[in-house]
Design an enzyme around this catalytic site. Structure first.
Site, PDB file in Angstrom:
ATOM      1  N   HIS A  63      45.533   6.626  -1.180  1.00 51.01           N
ATOM      2  CA  HIS A  63      44.528   7.295  -0.353  1.00 51.01           C
ATOM      3  C   HIS A  63      44.892   7.065   1.103  1.00 51.01           C
ATOM      4  CE1 HIS A  63      40.610   8.318   1.400  1.00 51.01           C
ATOM      5  NE2 HIS A  63      40.385   8.985   0.282  1.00 51.01           N
ATOM      6  N   ASP A  93      39.778  10.624  -7.694  1.00 49.75           N
ATOM      7  CA  ASP A  93      40.242  11.836  -8.372  1.00 49.75           C
ATOM      8  C   ASP A  93      40.912  11.531  -9.698  1.00 49.75           C
ATOM      9  OD1 ASP A  93      39.512  13.596  -6.189  1.00 49.75           O
ATOM     10  OD2 ASP A  93      41.210  12.753  -5.103  1.00 49.75           O
TER      11      ASP A  93
END
Length: 429
Positions: A306, A363
């Site tokens: 991320h 996700d």
């Protein structure tokens, strides 16, 4: 005494104010830099640039912390509803029972969309992506719901917020139903926000939809986890477009368009497509892991790493628990989840992934949860957009009321040709 930093340019010293946030994070205030020095800063992607001061969401990527209005995301996922969390983000405080009831009634009252909007759906090409449709439909809402001169500014804004939150959910379900050629299911005043959406998506005259409280809770949590995430790409787009003082519908439409990208809101869909690709190639993730570690190979493992979190994404831990609970209840063994677990085991032990802070993010599991609920793949990003809507609204509201507001106008460093003369076409060779 206020802290300052010293910048030395060609022997000249300039004092720059140091701004300190409520959690101790610090920033250099360079708002007068160009005026005082003639220089600007260059920061591709704005990774080191703060565009605003905000009291909405706090993130600490190194420690894996995410809080809405000071409340840890773990507590909200466990105890709150999506509607309650939306109220918190927009109004800065958790609602009283009376306030929550009033807010819920507003959402119910504004859940229907104008029947003339059906013509829009009918005339989109059949292969049109749901995110493109949603962005267009949200932008068109302004034409159907203009200003309310008979209301105070505060009343008008609150009604507009309720319209967006409620109608976006209805529009999304309508687009899905119409893509199947099925009759549209209207919202019911007897159901909660999330239950209403699932019923509008999946109910039909031949097979009435039976609500499952665990699936409703899973959707609640999914939307809560995605409700805001500081100054990400789509939120920055909402603030930037909103800085031109456009209407809220136009600003949110811009956010939806930004979210559409596979590196942002489309990542959960990309994860499932990657897992399916691994499954179709025999189910062994090892070759794909080797490709991901090869600097010469453009392949990326979606769902890992991320831009902010340098440790485990706190939302991923919550989503993983929801994922396991749903699959266990459904007595369903999902081969894609097995592949996901193998990938996770490698990522948490392999020095390459650890050294590069490539931990699973939200996700990684959310796509499997959406799949278990029954959401079709091309609707995954739309689900993200519905969840992010309270954050976009709260960020737009905060920016509009910011006394330091300015039209967003980034600078650049020009690297093109120097001045040169126009050459007539007959002399260009």
């Amino acid at each position: 005494m206020a802290k300052t930093a010293k910048l030395v340019i060609e022997g000249q010293t300039y004092d720059l104010p140091v701004v300190t946030g409520s959690q101790g994070e610090m920033a250099l205030d360079i708002s007068t830099l160009r005026k005082r020095t003639g220089l600007i800063t260059l920061d591709p992607g704005y990774a080191n640039t703060g565009s605003c001061e905000s009291s909405i969401t706090f993130m600490n990527g190194e420690k894996g912390i995410l809080r809405y209005r000071g409340i840890p995301i773990e507590q909200l996922a466990e105890n709150s509803t999506f509607v309650e969390t939306a109220y918190l983000l927009i109004n800065a405080e958790l609602p009283t029972r009376k306030e929550l009831t009033r807010f819920s009634i507003m959402l119910n009252d504004h859940s229907l969309v104008h029947e003339d909007m059906l013509a829009f759906f009918e005339n989109f090409p059949k292969r049109a992506h749901p995110m493109g449709i949603l962005s267009s439909m949200v932008n068109s809402l302004r034409a159907f719901y203009p200003e309310l001169p008979e209301r105070t500014d505060e009343e008008e804004i609150n009604i507009t917020f309720a319209r967006l939150l409620s109608k976006v959910r209805t529009l999304a379900a309508m687009s899905y139903k119409m893509s199947l050629g099925h009759k549209v299911v209207y919202p019911s005043h007897k159901m909660s926000y999330c239950a209403n959406f699932l019923n509008m998506m999946f109910d039909s005259p031949v097979r009435p939809y039976k609500l499952d409280k665990d699936l409703v809770k899973a959707l609640e949590v999914f939307w809560i986890l995605h409700a805001d995430h500081e100054q990400n790409c789509s939120t920055a787009a909402v603030r930037l477009v909103g800085s031109a003082r456009v209407n809220l519908f136009a600003a949110i439409s811009a956010g939806i368009s930004a979210l559409w990208g596979p590196l942002h809101g489309g990542a959960n869909q990309a994860v499932l497509e990657m897992l399916q690709g691994i499954y179709d190639n025999g189910g062994d993730p090892a070759p794909f892991i080797r490709k991901a570690k090869d600097k010469k190979d453009p392949f990326r493992l979606m769902g890992f790493g991320h831009s902010v979190y340098k440790t485990y994404d706190p939302r991923a831990r919550i989503m993983e628990k929801i994922c396991k609970k749903i699959l266990k209840k459904q007595k369903r063994k999902d081969p894609l989840l097995d592949i996901a677990k193998k990938l996770e085991e490698v990522a948490l032990k392999d020095p390459y992934f650890v050294d590069h802070s490539l931990y699973p993010n939200v996700d990684f599991y959310s796509g499997i949860v959406m799949r278990a609920i029954g959401i079709p793949l091309d609707m995954f990003t739309v689900m993200f957009a519905i969840g992010r809507l309270p954050g976009w609204i709260s960020q737009w509201k905060e920016s509009i009321g910011d006394p330091k507001w300015k039209l967003h106008r980034p600078r650049q460093i020009y690297i093109g040709s120097k001045e040169r003369n126009f050459v007539p076409i007959e002399d260009r060779g």
